[in-house]
Enzyme design. Structure first.
Site, PDB file in Angstrom:
ATOM      1  N   ALA A  27       0.794  -1.236   0.000  1.00 31.76           N
ATOM      2  CA  ALA A  27       0.000   0.000   0.000  1.00 31.76           C
ATOM      3  C   ALA A  27       0.820   1.278   0.000  1.00 31.76           C
ATOM      4  O   ALA A  27       0.281   2.352  -0.285  1.00 31.76           O
ATOM      5  CB  ALA A  27      -0.931   0.006   1.213  1.00 31.76           C
ATOM      6  N   ALA A  28       2.110   1.188   0.306  1.00 25.67           N
ATOM      7  CA  ALA A  28       2.920   2.403   0.372  1.00 25.67           C
ATOM      8  C   ALA A  28       3.717   2.651  -0.902  1.00 25.67           C
ATOM      9  O   ALA A  28       4.470   3.619  -0.983  1.00 25.67           O
ATOM     10  CB  ALA A  28       3.876   2.341   1.571  1.00 25.67           C
ATOM     11  N   GLY A  29       3.539   1.804  -1.908  1.00 20.24           N
ATOM     12  CA  GLY A  29       4.299   1.927  -3.139  1.00 20.24           C
ATOM     13  C   GLY A  29       3.676   2.864  -4.152  1.00 20.24           C
ATOM     14  O   GLY A  29       2.657   3.524  -3.888  1.00 20.24           O
ATOM     15  N   GLY A  30       4.290   2.902  -5.327  1.00 23.48           N
ATOM     16  CA  GLY A  30       3.855   3.815  -6.376  1.00 23.48           C
ATOM     17  C   GLY A  30       2.451   3.541  -6.870  1.00 23.48           C
ATOM     18  O   GLY A  30       1.715   4.459  -7.241  1.00 23.48           O
ATOM     19  N   ASP A  52       2.397  -2.859   4.103  1.00 21.98           N
ATOM     20  CA  ASP A  52       3.599  -2.826   3.280  1.00 21.98           C
ATOM     21  C   ASP A  52       4.799  -3.113   4.169  1.00 21.98           C
ATOM     22  O   ASP A  52       4.672  -3.149   5.406  1.00 21.98           O
ATOM     23  CB  ASP A  52       3.754  -1.456   2.597  1.00 21.98           C
ATOM     24  CG  ASP A  52       4.445  -1.566   1.234  1.00 21.98           C
ATOM     25  OD1 ASP A  52       5.395  -2.365   1.113  1.00 21.98           O
ATOM     26  OD2 ASP A  52       4.047  -0.863   0.297  1.00 21.98           O
ATOM     27  N   ASP A 169      -5.034  -2.619 -19.811  1.00 22.51           N
ATOM     28  CA  ASP A 169      -4.901  -2.798 -21.258  1.00 22.51           C
ATOM     29  C   ASP A 169      -6.151  -2.297 -21.988  1.00 22.51           C
ATOM     30  O   ASP A 169      -6.060  -1.691 -23.057  1.00 22.51           O
ATOM     31  CB  ASP A 169      -4.649  -4.274 -21.582  1.00 22.51           C
ATOM     32  CG  ASP A 169      -3.395  -4.801 -20.904  1.00 22.51           C
ATOM     33  OD1 ASP A 169      -2.416  -4.038 -20.806  1.00 22.51           O
ATOM     34  OD2 ASP A 169      -3.404  -5.969 -20.461  1.00 22.51           O
ATOM     35  N   HIS A 196      -0.846 -10.091 -19.979  1.00 24.64           N
ATOM     36  CA  HIS A 196      -0.625  -8.704 -19.567  1.00 24.64           C
ATOM     37  C   HIS A 196       0.834  -8.285 -19.755  1.00 24.64           C
ATOM     38  O   HIS A 196       1.443  -7.659 -18.896  1.00 24.64           O
ATOM     39  CB  HIS A 196      -1.053  -8.525 -18.104  1.00 24.64           C
ATOM     40  CG  HIS A 196      -0.982  -7.111 -17.603  1.00 24.64           C
ATOM     41  ND1 HIS A 196      -1.648  -6.070 -18.216  1.00 24.64           N
ATOM     42  CD2 HIS A 196      -0.327  -6.570 -16.549  1.00 24.64           C
ATOM     43  CE1 HIS A 196      -1.411  -4.949 -17.558  1.00 24.64           C
ATOM     44  NE2 HIS A 196      -0.600  -5.220 -16.547  1.00 24.64           N
TER      45      HIS A 196
END
Length: 336
Positions: A27-30, A52, A169, A196
C-alpha cells in the site's frame, strides 16, 4: 422485547452483507498509494486495511483523513500486522513488488517479484482464504499462477476467486482509440484478451466500432507496449503507477458490485480459463462475468479477423512459457 431484538438482528445481518473489508498489500508503493486513495473514495468499501514492508501506518493515517465513511488502518510490517490486515477481508489487492526501469522487461522483474508474491499469497491463504485476490504485481502472466500454486499447496485454491488485473490494457486501448477517432473513451468498447505483457496483449479492434483499426500495426503495438511509453517518459523514475491504480480500483469496484448482487458485471481479467487449456494455456484473459462467488461466466473470444488470429497465435506461445515459469518457481522455491 424479543420481537424488537429479532428485527434488530435481521437488520444487522442485512447490513453486514454489505460490509466490505478491502486489503491492499504493497500500500505504500507507487501503485499502492493512489490505489488506496481511490478505494477510500469508493462507498462500497467500508474498511480499508493497508500493509507494506514500510510506511503503511503513515499512508493509512494520511488517507484516513479523507472525508468518506470507510475506516482505514495501516498495519505494521510484521507477521502479526500482515495477519490482522488480511483477516476478514473480502477483497485483497496485491500491487506489491519492484517497478520496472528503462530497458527492463516484465520478465526481468520475475525473480524479485515472484518471491514477494509467493510470501504474500501464503499469508492470504492462511488468513483470508475465501477472499477475492486481485493480482497487480508484475509479471501478471506468472504471478497469478504462483498464487494459484501456493493456494493449491495450502488446500484452499478456488479458481473463481483469483484474478490477474488486466484492466489497464482495456483502459489504454479505449483511450488511444478515442484520440485517433476524436470520441469519448467511455464510449469505446475495446475487447483485449490474452495476457498482460507485450505480445501476449491482444486488442480485438475488429469487434469494436472501428474494425478498420485492426490493421493499424502502430496502434496495436502501442496497446501492447503502453507500459514502455510510461517508463520512458518517467526517465527511469517509475512505471505506470497512476493509470494502473485506476485500473485496479475499477476492477475491485466491479468485484464488489457483483459480490453485492449487481447483475451483468463484466470485466476483462486473467483467470484460470478453459479457452486454450487444450493448448496447455491454463490462464487467459477475456471478458468475464462476475457474480457473488467471483467468476460466473468466462466468455468466448468470438470472431476475429486474420490479423488478430496471428496475434493470438503469437500470444499463446509466450503465455504458455510465462505460466509454466510461475508454476516452476513455486515447485523449486516453496519458501518457509
Amino acid at each position: 422485547m424479543f420481537a424488537a431484538s429479532k428485527i434488530q438482528r435481521r437488520a444487522f445481518t442485512a447490513s453486514a452483507r454489505n460490509l466490505s473489508k478491502v486489503t491492499v498489500l504493497g500500500a505504500a508503493g507507487g501503485i499502492g498509494q493512489p490505489l488506496s486513495l481511490l478505494l477510500k473514495l469508493n462507498p462500497r468499501v467500508t474498511e480499508l486495511a493497508l500493509y507494506d514492508i514500510r510506511g503503511s501506518p503513515g499512508v493509512g493515517a494520511d488517507i484516513s483523513h479523507v472525508n468518506t465513511k470507510s475506516s482505514v488502518k495501516g498495519y505494521d510490517a510484521s507477521p502479526e500486522g500482515l495477519a490482522a490486515a488480511l483477516k476478514g477481508s473480502e477483497v485483497v489487492l496485491i500491487p506489491a513488488g519492484v517497478p520496472r526501469k528503462p530497458g527492463m522487461t516484465r520478465d526481468d522483474l520475475f525473480n524479485t517479484n515472484a518471491s514477494i508474491v509467493r510470501d504474500l499469497a501464503k499469508a492470504a491463504a492462511k488468513h483470508s482464504p475465501e477472499a477475492s485476490l486481485l493480482i497487480i504485481a508484475n509479471p501478471v502472466n506468472s504471478t497469478v499462477p504462483i498464487v494459484a500454486e501456493v493456494f493449491k499447496n495450502a488446500g484452499v485454491y478456488n479458481p473463481k476467486k483469483l484474478f490477474g488485473v488486466t484492466t489497464l490494457d482495456v483502459v489504454r486501448a479505449s483511450r488511444f482509440v478515442s484520440e485517433i477517432k476524436d470520441t469519448d473513451p467511455k464510449d469505446e468498447n475495446i475487447t483485449v484478451v490474452g495476457g498482460h505483457s507485450g505480445v501476449t496483449i491482444v486488442p480485438l479492434f475488429s469487434q469494436s466500432s472501428h474494425p478498420d483499426l485492426s490493421s493499424d500495426a502502430e496502434l496495436v503495438k502501442r496497446v501492447q507496449f503502453g507500459g514502455d511509453e510510461v517508463v520512458k517518459a518517467k526517465d527511469g523514475a517509475g512505471s505506470a503507477t497512476l493509470s494502473m491504480a485506476m485500473a485496479g480500483a475499477r476492477m475491485a469496484d466491479s468485484v464488489l458490485r457483483a459480490a453485492q448482487g449487481e447483475k451483468g458485471v463484466i470485466e476483462p481479467t486473467f483467470v484460470e480459463s478453459p479457452l486454450y487449456k487444450d493448448q496447455g494455456v491454463d490462464f487467459f484473459s477475456s471478458q468475464v462475468e462476475l457474480g457473488p462467488n467471483g467468476v460466473e461466466t468466462i466468455h468466448p473470444i468470438g470472431p476475429v479477423d486474420a490479423a488478430e488470429e496471428k496475434l493470438i497465435e503469437a500470444c499463446l506461445g509466450d503465455l504458455k512459457k510465462n505460466i509454466e515459469k510461475g508454476v516452476a518457481f513455486v515447485a523449486a522455491n516453496p519458501g518457509n
